[in-house]
Write an enzyme that holds these catalytic residues in place. Structure first.
Site, mmCIF file in Angstrom:
data_model
loop_
_atom_site.group_PDB
_atom_site.id
_atom_site.type_symbol
_atom_site.label_atom_id
_atom_site.label_comp_id
_atom_site.label_asym_id
_atom_site.label_seq_id
_atom_site.Cartn_x
_atom_site.Cartn_y
_atom_site.Cartn_z
ATOM 1 N N LEU A 146 1.424 7.512 1.150
ATOM 2 C CA LEU A 146 0.617 6.469 1.218
ATOM 3 C C LEU A 146 0.361 5.627 2.645
ATOM 4 C CD1 LEU A 146 3.133 4.673 -1.677
ATOM 5 C CD2 LEU A 146 0.724 5.720 -2.151
ATOM 6 N N ASP A 147 -0.815 4.972 2.534
ATOM 7 C CA ASP A 147 -1.264 4.147 3.870
ATOM 8 C C ASP A 147 0.007 3.388 4.258
ATOM 9 O OD1 ASP A 147 -3.650 5.421 3.818
ATOM 10 O OD2 ASP A 147 -4.584 3.698 2.962
ATOM 11 N N LYS A 148 0.119 3.161 5.318
ATOM 12 C CA LYS A 148 1.304 1.939 5.994
ATOM 13 C C LYS A 148 1.161 0.751 5.310
ATOM 14 C CE LYS A 148 2.807 -0.022 10.306
ATOM 15 N NZ LYS A 148 2.537 -0.409 11.794
#
Length: 378
Positions: A146-148
């Site tokens: 997942l993106d940050k």
């Protein structure tokens, strides 16, 4: 494992069912190199249920694997597990939604990177030793990301075998992931599919993606409007059918409805006025994936505080969505949606005919050219 001077016998575990013989060695006896495994197989020193075996043979759970003495590489030291602080162990354990024999499912908070990078010291991957404190326990591993700044369901595989199982489900698109997003404005069509190929944006160092119809990789996202706050904002369900970098963020921005808080792709238009948080409002709400133990692993992640607060401020009813995977065929449109579609079609039709009408009008108002005078006959 230390160098062995005796023949060793192993029973193939269910987690290793179907794995290649050379992969089994890489998982369980990594200090024995591929060249040694190939030599042992060629000379008949490796036996599976008493029979000769080749490096690419597939193992079956319950089989007996005979490994000859020696072959270890004492110069290869086992991986040293970094010492985690009590706070880091607590941070890792607090993210757990559920655990099974094959998986640990986390609810990743926004702002925590999945993996490390330049300047990133704290990340999910660095906390995974909290789930394997013993020296001989396999280290859990990431199988997707997942993106940050994206929160929500993140699946961690407990063993190499379960990692291979889950990775296959993700790459084969049988895993169903449903995201919730708040976007600026309201999409004209309330349910549909966004198909726009994506590529790395030149000059961004690979840190940013953009729609590229010529050289981009295919990218497809299903979406549905759950509820809207006038024309100010909308709550969407998003289901990625492909797994491109930043896919949901780029697709929403390309549709003209950037995700709230996503300044990277929406610019200043991605932020709502008032007390709505400036953090990104993208959350992996639900994951449905086949489990190695059989059946489906179906997990839902609670919203982070800023997202839940924005939902309440905009008047959205969280009970309106169970984050069900979006159907391939959209449901029949309501009367209002049919009217909206008809108005949009009429608008586009009038626009296309505008040039045609202007051409006819110009033709009727133009002065006729004088007819040439007949030549006199002699």
């Amino acid at each position: 494992m230390n160098t062995s001077d005796e023949v060793r016998t192993f029973t193939v575990a269910p987690d290793d069912d179907g794995v290649r013989l050379d992969r089994w060695f890489k998982r369980h006896l990594p200090q024995i190199g591929f060249g040694t495994v190939s030599k042992w197989a060629r000379t008949g020193q490796i036996r599976v249920d008493g029979k000769r075996a080749k490096p690419d043979d597939r193992l079956v759970a319950g089989q007996q694997l005979r490994v000859p003495p020696g072959g270890d590489a004492p110069h290869k030291k086992p991986r040293e597990k970094p010492a985690l602080s009590e706070a880091e162990i607590s941070q890792a354990k607090d993210m757990v939604i559920t655990e099974t024999e094959s998986a640990i499912v986390l609810n990743k908070p926004p702002g925590l990177a999945t993996q490390g990078g330049t300047g990133t010291k704290t990340h999910v991957d660095g906390l995974l030793d909290a789930f394997a404190p013993g020296e001989d326990e396999p280290r859990p591993r990431l199988v997707h990301r997942l993106d940050k700044d994206t929160s929500g369901v993140l699946l961690i595989a407990r063993t190499p075998g379960s990692a291979a199982h889950f990775s296959k489900r993700f790459s084969g698109r049988s895993a169903k992931k449903v995201y919730w997003a708040l976007v600026v404005g309201v999409p004209e069509v309330h349910e549909g599919v966004i198909e726009a190929p994506l590529a790395k944006q030149p000059g961004s160092g690979g840190e940013k993606m953009h729609v590229d119809h010529e050289g981009g990789q295919p990218a497809k996202t299903k979406y549905r409007v759950v509820e809207k706050a006038g024309q100010k904002a909308a709550w969407l369900e998003l289901e990625p059918m492909t797994g491109r970098t930043h896919q949901l963020r780029v697709h929403c921005a390309a549709m003209g409805n950037p995700i709230v808080g996503d300044g990277k792709y929406g610019g200043k238009d991605a932020f709502l006025t008032g007390s709505i948080s400036r953090k990104m409002h993208l959350h992996a709400r639900r994951l449905i994936i086949g489990s190695p133990e059989g059946g489906k692993l179906d997990v839902t992640a609670e919203l982070p505080e800023h997202f839940a607060a924005s939902m309440e401020q905009l008047g959205f009813d969280i009970g309106l969505s169970n984050a069900e995977p979006i159907r391939d065929d959209p449901p029949p449109k309501s009367r209002e949606e049919k009217k909206q579609a008809a108005r949009l079609h009429a608008k586009q039709y009038r626009k296309s005919r505008k040039g045609e009408r202007r051409g006819r009008r110009d033709a009727t108002t133009a002065k006729p050219k004088p007819k040439p005078k007949p030549k006199a006959k002699r």
